[in-house]
Design an enzyme around this catalytic site. Structure first.
Site, short mmCIF file in Angstrom:
data_model
loop_
_atom_site.label_atom_id
_atom_site.label_comp_id
_atom_site.label_asym_id
_atom_site.label_seq_id
_atom_site.Cartn_x
_atom_site.Cartn_y
_atom_site.Cartn_z
N THR A 15 30.80 -2.76 -1.95
CA THR A 15 30.41 -4.09 -2.42
C THR A 15 30.60 -4.29 -3.92
O THR A 15 31.01 -5.36 -4.36
CB THR A 15 28.92 -4.35 -2.07
OG1 THR A 15 28.80 -4.41 -0.66
CG2 THR A 15 28.41 -5.66 -2.65
N ASP A 60 35.76 -0.36 2.47
CA ASP A 60 34.37 -0.58 2.84
C ASP A 60 33.90 0.79 3.36
O ASP A 60 34.62 1.45 4.10
CB ASP A 60 34.30 -1.63 3.97
CG ASP A 60 32.87 -1.98 4.34
OD1 ASP A 60 32.49 -3.15 4.16
OD2 ASP A 60 32.14 -1.09 4.83
N SER A 61 32.72 1.21 2.99
CA SER A 61 32.33 2.58 3.30
C SER A 61 32.15 2.83 4.80
O SER A 61 32.06 3.97 5.23
CB SER A 61 31.08 2.99 2.54
OG SER A 61 29.93 2.38 3.06
N SER A 62 32.14 1.77 5.60
CA SER A 62 32.11 1.97 7.05
C SER A 62 33.37 2.72 7.50
O SER A 62 33.39 3.34 8.56
CB SER A 62 32.06 0.63 7.79
OG SER A 62 31.01 -0.13 7.29
N ASP A 93 26.75 1.50 2.62
CA ASP A 93 26.46 1.75 4.04
C ASP A 93 26.50 3.24 4.41
O ASP A 93 25.66 3.71 5.16
CB ASP A 93 27.43 0.96 4.93
CG ASP A 93 27.15 -0.53 4.89
OD1 ASP A 93 26.06 -0.92 4.41
OD2 ASP A 93 28.00 -1.32 5.33
N GLN A 275 12.36 11.72 13.98
CA GLN A 275 12.46 10.28 13.75
C GLN A 275 11.49 9.83 12.66
O GLN A 275 11.55 8.69 12.21
CB GLN A 275 12.21 9.52 15.05
CG GLN A 275 13.31 9.79 16.07
CD GLN A 275 13.16 9.02 17.37
OE1 GLN A 275 12.39 8.06 17.44
NE2 GLN A 275 13.88 9.43 18.38
N CYS A 276 10.57 10.72 12.28
CA CYS A 276 9.66 10.39 11.17
C CYS A 276 10.40 10.56 9.85
O CYS A 276 11.21 11.46 9.70
CB CYS A 276 8.45 11.33 11.15
SG CYS A 276 7.44 11.22 12.60
N1 ASP Z 1 29.71 -2.75 3.63
C1 ASP Z 1 29.57 -2.32 2.25
C2 ASP Z 1 30.06 -0.90 2.15
O1 ASP Z 1 29.37 -0.01 2.51
C3 ASP Z 1 28.16 -2.45 1.83
C4 ASP Z 1 27.90 -2.08 0.37
O2 ASP Z 1 28.70 -1.53 -0.33
O3 ASP Z 1 26.77 -2.37 -0.07
O4 ASP Z 1 31.16 -0.68 1.72
#
Ligand code: ASP
Length: 339
Positions: A15, A60-62, A93, A275-276
């Protein structure tokens, strides 16, 4: 602060440098320096000297995974002697996954590697990217922390303890089970006690990672495991099992228990996280974790799922056999867990 320090900024995307497009925010090639030019504080002589290395493609880090982790590692390793510290600009992300991975990949690290990014792009008026970037450059130049960390919204966190906790707040990260390494207020307050790391080799070395079949399974009440049995099979080298509380599973779900026992017997490493957010796992506390104990599952203690995944990739990439990986999963290598 002395400005004879040099900081390398690796810009991978995210972002912070994105611009609006018809399909939503996306990175734009060769545009980041234009954005940085507009931030006059970055020209202050009080800042360390900095240089930007822009990745290609910007992502995008996805879309960031093992190949990109290796590329970031190589960029750092090839400049390690030349710079006093590094800032890695990365999407939020998957930042904690990448930063956790780098914490294992970079052995004998003696300089700060600070991951940061933004919730609001630099091209927008209210961007949090400016503060995140400036503070990260300062921290990377100061050299007080000598490990991989995440700086975001006023807090410096150990990378392999961090997790993204908010998709909209400017304080998007936390390390719920470990104190911050520093807090940025009027001045930067480092927490010396939190910076203690296990003893480590003196020489800097990058271990690149390979891809291995690893799965993550999050349990929930009523989980009909019989419908998903194929999810854990002997092709998997490891499963990170996100269990309840201190590492408990629904033992009245025999399909699940049998599936876990069978795949463990076939050599899949069952690593149990909680999960905690705090406290981690202690297998054997309750009868509902006994099947895990008996099947030889590994307790991830208070490791985050992000750190557990990164550590598994790392240990398999080191070429260790199953027993050694299991042993080392329960050892504190980079401050990622309480043993
Ligand atoms: N979708 C973006 C990413 O991870 C979100 C971010 O950078 O805040 O690249």
């Amino acid at each position: 602060m002395s400005s004879n320090k040099k900081v390398c900024i690796l810009y991978t995307g995210g972002t912070i440098g994105m611009v609006p497009t018809d399909c939503g925010y996306a990175p734009k090639k060769d545009y980041f320096n234009v954005l940085l030019n507009e931030i006059h504080q970055l020209k202050s002589p009080a800042l360390p000297a900095w240089e930007v290395v822009e990745f290609d493609p910007l992502l995008d880090s996805s879309n960031i995974a093992i190949d990109e982790w290796n590329a970031i590692g190589r960029e750092i390793a090839s400049r390690y002697e030349k710079f006093d510290g590094f800032v890695v600009l990365h999407g939020t992300d998957t930042m904690s996954y990448t930063a956790s991975a780098l914490s294992f990949m970079l052995e004998g690290l003696n300089k700060p590697i600070v991951f940061t990014g933004a919730q609001i792009p630099l091209c927008e008026l209210r961007s949090d990217g400016r503060d995140n970037l400036i503070n990260s450059i300062i921290i990377a130049g100061e050299g007080e922390v000598r490990e991989v960390c995440v700086y975001f919204g006023g807090k410096l966190l150990r990378a392999n303890r961090s997790t993204k906790i908010s998709s909209e707040e400017l304080q998007a990260f936390d390390s719920p089970d470990y104190p911050p390494l520093a807090e940025v207020r009027i001045d930067i307050r480092y927490n010396e006690n939190a910076m203690v790391l296990p003893s480590r080799p003196k020489t800097f070395h990058l271990t690149e990672l390979h891809s291995f079949p690893i799965g993550v399974l999050k349990l929930f009440p009523g989980f009909q495991f019989e419908l998903f049995e194929g999810m854990i099979n002997s092709n998997l080298k490891a499963v990170v099992l996100e269990a309840f509380g201190s590492g408990n599973i629904p033992t009245n779900n025999r399909a699940l228990v049998d599936g876990i026992r069978k795949s463990a017997a076939n050599g899949t490493i069952i690593t149990v996280t909680s999960q905690c957010q705090r406290g981690g796992t202690t297998l054997g506390t309750y009868a509902t974790s006994n099947d895990l104990v008996e099947s030889g599952a590994v307790s991830a203690s208070d490791m985050t799922t992000e750190a557990a995944i990164a550590k598994l990739y790392y240990l398999f990439s080191c070429g260790y056999d199953t027993d050694r990986v299991k042993l080392m999963m329960e050892m504190n290598l980079r401050g990622e867990m309480n043993e």
